[in-house]
Design an enzyme around this catalytic site. Structure first.
Site, PDB file in Angstrom:
ATOM      1  N   LYS A 250       0.678  -1.125  -0.141  1.00 39.89           N
ATOM      2  CA  LYS A 250      -0.016  -0.033   0.227  1.00 39.89           C
ATOM      3  C   LYS A 250       0.867   1.192  -0.035  1.00 39.89           C
ATOM      4  CE  LYS A 250      -1.769   2.985   2.789  1.00 39.89           C
ATOM      5  NZ  LYS A 250      -1.677   4.291   2.111  1.00 39.89           N
TER       6      LYS A 250
ATOM      7  N   SER B  91       5.545   7.777   9.798  1.00 37.09           N
ATOM      8  CA  SER B  91       5.603   8.694  11.135  1.00 37.09           C
ATOM      9  C   SER B  91       5.683   7.749  12.215  1.00 37.09           C
ATOM     10  CB  SER B  91       4.467   9.515  11.181  1.00 37.09           C
ATOM     11  OG  SER B  91       3.333   9.003  11.324  1.00 37.09           O
TER      12      SER B  91
ATOM     13  N   GLU C 281      10.329   1.811  10.304  1.00 39.14           N
ATOM     14  CA  GLU C 281      11.262   2.769   9.871  1.00 39.14           C
ATOM     15  C   GLU C 281      10.516   4.030   9.992  1.00 39.14           C
ATOM     16  OE1 GLU C 281      14.269   2.362   8.866  1.00 39.14           O
ATOM     17  OE2 GLU C 281      14.609   0.378   8.681  1.00 39.14           O
TER      18      GLU C 281
ATOM     19  N   CYS D 259      13.846  11.315   6.179  1.00 36.84           N
ATOM     20  CA  CYS D 259      13.880  10.811   7.512  1.00 36.84           C
ATOM     21  C   CYS D 259      15.200  11.022   7.935  1.00 36.84           C
ATOM     22  CB  CYS D 259      13.444   9.300   7.500  1.00 36.84           C
ATOM     23  SG  CYS D 259      14.113   8.152   6.237  1.00 36.84           S
TER      24      CYS D 259
ATOM     25  N   GLU E 139      10.150  16.622  14.892  1.00 37.12           N
ATOM     26  CA  GLU E 139      10.720  16.247  13.702  1.00 37.12           C
ATOM     27  C   GLU E 139      10.189  17.274  12.884  1.00 37.12           C
ATOM     28  OE1 GLU E 139       9.217  12.742  11.382  1.00 37.12           O
ATOM     29  OE2 GLU E 139      10.981  12.489  10.465  1.00 37.12           O
TER      30      GLU E 139
HETATM   31  P1  NAP Z   1       2.742   8.724   7.747  1.00 43.88           P
HETATM   32  O1  NAP Z   1       1.552   9.802   7.653  1.00 43.88           O
HETATM   33  O2  NAP Z   1       2.790   7.802   8.860  1.00 43.88           O
HETATM   34  O3  NAP Z   1       2.077   7.851   6.243  1.00 43.88           O
HETATM   35  C1  NAP Z   1       2.795   6.615   5.835  1.00 43.88           C
HETATM   36  C2  NAP Z   1       2.087   5.875   5.403  1.00 43.88           C
HETATM   37  O4  NAP Z   1       1.133   5.179   6.297  1.00 43.88           O
HETATM   38  C3  NAP Z   1       0.949   6.339   4.141  1.00 43.88           C
HETATM   39  O5  NAP Z   1       1.090   5.267   3.360  1.00 43.88           O
HETATM   40  C4  NAP Z   1      -0.121   6.414   4.952  1.00 43.88           C
HETATM   41  O6  NAP Z   1      -1.264   6.332   3.928  1.00 43.88           O
HETATM   42  C5  NAP Z   1      -0.183   5.315   6.039  1.00 43.88           C
HETATM   43  N1  NAP Z   1      -0.962   5.813   7.103  1.00 43.88           N
HETATM   44  C6  NAP Z   1      -1.419   6.872   7.439  1.00 43.88           C
HETATM   45  N2  NAP Z   1      -2.050   6.814   8.649  1.00 43.88           N
HETATM   46  C7  NAP Z   1      -2.251   5.353   8.930  1.00 43.88           C
HETATM   47  C8  NAP Z   1      -2.664   4.709   9.876  1.00 43.88           C
HETATM   48  N3  NAP Z   1      -3.507   5.176  11.031  1.00 43.88           N
HETATM   49  N4  NAP Z   1      -2.506   3.452   9.844  1.00 43.88           N
HETATM   50  C9  NAP Z   1      -1.973   2.703   8.982  1.00 43.88           C
HETATM   51  N5  NAP Z   1      -1.404   3.180   8.055  1.00 43.88           N
HETATM   52  C10 NAP Z   1      -1.563   4.733   8.204  1.00 43.88           C
HETATM   53  O7  NAP Z   1       3.861   9.209   7.250  1.00 43.88           O
HETATM   54  P2  NAP Z   1       4.473  10.059   6.075  1.00 43.88           P
HETATM   55  O8  NAP Z   1       3.838  11.604   6.285  1.00 43.88           O
HETATM   56  O9  NAP Z   1       3.660   9.562   4.797  1.00 43.88           O
HETATM   57  O10 NAP Z   1       5.840  10.118   5.970  1.00 43.88           O
HETATM   58  C11 NAP Z   1       6.676  10.858   6.727  1.00 43.88           C
HETATM   59  C12 NAP Z   1       7.168  10.488   8.005  1.00 43.88           C
HETATM   60  O11 NAP Z   1       7.785   9.166   7.389  1.00 43.88           O
HETATM   61  C13 NAP Z   1       8.234  10.940   8.678  1.00 43.88           C
HETATM   62  O12 NAP Z   1       7.878  10.927  10.052  1.00 43.88           O
HETATM   63  C14 NAP Z   1       9.515  10.600   8.068  1.00 43.88           C
HETATM   64  O13 NAP Z   1      10.679  10.538   9.054  1.00 43.88           O
HETATM   65  C15 NAP Z   1       8.950   9.064   7.936  1.00 43.88           C
HETATM   66  N6  NAP Z   1       9.789   8.242   7.167  1.00 43.88           N
HETATM   67  C16 NAP Z   1      10.913   7.303   7.875  1.00 43.88           C
HETATM   68  C17 NAP Z   1      11.889   6.619   7.007  1.00 43.88           C
HETATM   69  C18 NAP Z   1      12.670   5.729   7.642  1.00 43.88           C
HETATM   70  O14 NAP Z   1      13.571   4.922   6.832  1.00 43.88           O
HETATM   71  N7  NAP Z   1      12.891   5.587   8.887  1.00 43.88           N
HETATM   72  C19 NAP Z   1      11.852   7.045   5.557  1.00 43.88           C
HETATM   73  C20 NAP Z   1      10.997   8.009   4.990  1.00 43.88           C
HETATM   74  C21 NAP Z   1      10.219   8.474   5.998  1.00 43.88           C
HETATM   75  P3  NAP Z   1      -1.913   7.702   3.205  1.00 43.88           P
HETATM   76  O15 NAP Z   1      -1.106   8.107   2.342  1.00 43.88           O
HETATM   77  O16 NAP Z   1      -3.167   6.772   2.513  1.00 43.88           O
HETATM   78  O17 NAP Z   1      -2.597   8.699   4.449  1.00 43.88           O
END
Ligand code: NAP
Length: 493
Positions: free
Chosen positions: A187, A241, A262, A296, A395
């Site tokens: 997904k 996140s 991650e 990230c 962050e």
């Molecule tokens: P996010 O809001 O957590 O979304 C990530 C994924 O999770 C998306 O596919 C999103 O779907 C889905 N999602 C959202 N709410 C959810 C829920 N309640 N249950 C299950 N899945 C859910 O994060 P983001 O804003 O896309 O990405 C930024 C974050 O990712 C930052 O915190 C960044 O540091 C982190 N990140 C970490 C790494 C690493 O390798 N450590 C790499 C890149 C990014 P939808 O898009 O459909 O809402």
């Protein structure tokens, strides 16, 4: 659910419509729903995707389970052929894939091309590493007994990824899972599905059997809830996140479902006085503003020794001002738009909060006035940032560079570790003893010593503390999709 074998269709507005992939067939949503994909540089719709939900997710999981019965029985050599062919097709199609990635995510074309090439390398590396899923023969302590371990694919995997690196961060899950004989349901982030769909085209064209890799898209909570509750899914691999990661961790406890997480980061970038402030400031600006800081492992707290702080700051401000902002498809552009309006508004709030708490704004700080459309934000540098500014406590995920100073090593280690995150850290020094002590003292899963871009397929990537659980890439990233079975023999006679 209506299905078709076409890989792409033009809709009435001329933009592309793409479907979900379930059991080797491209499918519409049962409801007929579609989701528009927006270009953050122009705010125009560039495509639509079928937008499903629980039922499609359930079918994708079933098809992955069915496919695994044969996929896991292939030799690692046979699976590797498909993965290596996928890498080859990605390299051949790199320009088209990168263009799609730039249009849906915003990053400049050369960066997008870099993401595609890194992802192709990841497929190739795991194709080979899958051949090294070794068990062990363990010496016996009781005469007549023999012991060994063998490796077993964990089962059907569900992968959830974010929008900032929509290809790479899914490939880090797909490649190792498939290499060891697992099957997968992916997904993507809702706003960036198109480039990943084109990776699925490559997988199919490389000969991947139906159902081995599936692609669904729908409301995140609904899709994730099916991943969590469906007993067939044995592992969830999530990048996103920290807040959502924690939710998944709590929910996965019910079935003791395997998890890789991650999550977020807040990387310190530490410059010692023996480093060249001019050279390092230029590297710092490139590292900080890559993908607008929406990375990230983006450096987000700059600790510069007080002896070189002034020079470093002058060069950083000048370099940040000179960065070329614009539509990532145009030649020479170094910084694209931010990913969405919400991210840009959040950046405006972060800067306002920091200045209200006494920070000095040295450059940037606003939406760029040069563009009528698109989420373009001026690269921003601040100093005198108060420790309680949100910029330092949360962050930021934004093109904002707070420059702080320090005088002693112990003091900077304590300040760098004063965060719930522990993903990446950067240290600049020419003194080997300082470098070694910093590598030991800093709480982060990835440490770049004079290296602002440390990620590579053969080295482990992941975080300490609230930045995650487990590692991707490297052999650890393969083990994440394997169970260890211990087998004990009692010999006769
Ligand atoms: P996010 O809001 O957590 O979304 C990530 C994924 O999770 C998306 O596919 C999103 O779907 C889905 N999602 C959202 N709410 C959810 C829920 N309640 N249950 C299950 N899945 C859910 O994060 P983001 O804003 O896309 O990405 C930024 C974050 O990712 C930052 O915190 C960044 O540091 C982190 N990140 C970490 C790494 C690493 O390798 N450590 C790499 C890149 C990014 P939808 O898009 O459909 O809402």
């Amino acid at each position: 659910m209506s299905t078709t074998t076409n890989t792409a269709q033009a809709n009435s507005k001329g933009s592309t419509y793409r479907q979900m992939l379930i059991d080797g067939k491209w499918c519409d949503a049962i409801s007929g729903k579609r989701l528009a994909v927006i270009n953050p540089a122009t705010e125009e719709v560039i495509g639509e995707v079928a937008y499903g939900g629980r039922e499609e997710t359930k079918r994708a999981i079933e098809s992955a389970a069915k496919a695994m019965t044969t996929w896991m029985k292939l030799t690692a050599w046979d699976r590797a052929k498909v993965l290596k062919k996928t890498a080859e097709l990605m390299r051949e199609r790199a320009d088209d894939l990168a263009k799609t990635l730039t249009m849906e995510q915003g990053k400049p074309f050369p960066e997008a091309r870099g993401e595609i090439m890194h992802s192709a390398d990841t497929f190739e590396w795991f194709a080979e590493e899958g051949k090294r899923a070794y068990g062990q023969v363990i010496p016996n302590s009781v005469a007549g007994k023999r012991h060994m371990t063998i490796k077993h694919p964990i089962g059907v995997v569900a992968a959830i990824g974010p929008w900032n690196f929509p290809v790479t961060l899914q490939v880090r899950k797909i490649a190792p899972a498939l290499a060891v004989g697992c099957t997968i349901v992916c997904k993507p982030a809702s706003q960036t599905p198109l480039s990943l769909i084109k990776i699925f085209d490559c997988l199919l064209d490389a000969g991947l059997p139906p159902g081995v890799a599936n692609f669904v898209i729908g409301p995140a909570r609904e899709v994730a809830d099916e991943f969590i509750k469906n007993h067939t899914v044995r592992k969830i691999s999530f990048t996103g996140s920290t807040e959502v990661g924690k939710e998944l961790m709590r929910a996965a406890a019910d079935q003791v479902k395997r998890l890789s997480l991650e999550l977020g980061g807040h990387a310190p970038f530490i410059v010692f006085p023996d480093a060249d402030p001019e050279v390092v400031a230029k590297a710092a600006v490139l590292g900080k503003f890559r993908n607008n800081g929406q990375v990230c492992i983006s450096p987000s707290r700059f600790f510069v020794h007080k002896d070189i702080h002034k020079k470093f700051t002058e060069v950083a401000v000048e370099s940040a001002r000179n960065l070329k902002l614009g539509n990532g498809l145009e030649a020479g552009i170094e910084i694209g738009p931010m990913f969405e309006k919400k991210a840009m508004d959040n950046t405006i709030d972060l800067v306002a909060d920091a200045t209200a708490k006494g920070s000095t704004l040295l450059t940037g700080g606003n939406r760029s006035s040069r563009f009528d459309k698109g989420y373009f934000f001026e690269p921003t540098v601040l100093c005198n940032v108060s420790p309680d500014a949100k910029l330092l406590t949360e962050e930021p995920f934004a093109p904002v560079m707070p420059i702080l100073d320090f005088s002693k090593m112990d003091e900077v280690i304590a300040a760098a570790n004063n965060t719930r995150y522990g993903l990446a850290a950067y240290v600049f020094t020419n003194d080997l003893s300082v470098a070694w002590k910093m590598a030991e003292g800093i709480e982060a899963g990835i440490i770049g010593i004079n290296d602002p871009v440390p990620a590579t397929p053969q080295c482990p990537f992941g975080g300490m503390k609230e930045s995650g659980l487990g590692r991707e890439l490297a052999h650890e990233g393969l083990e994440a999709y394997l169970e260890t079975k211990y087998v004990s023999f009692m010999l006769r006679g």
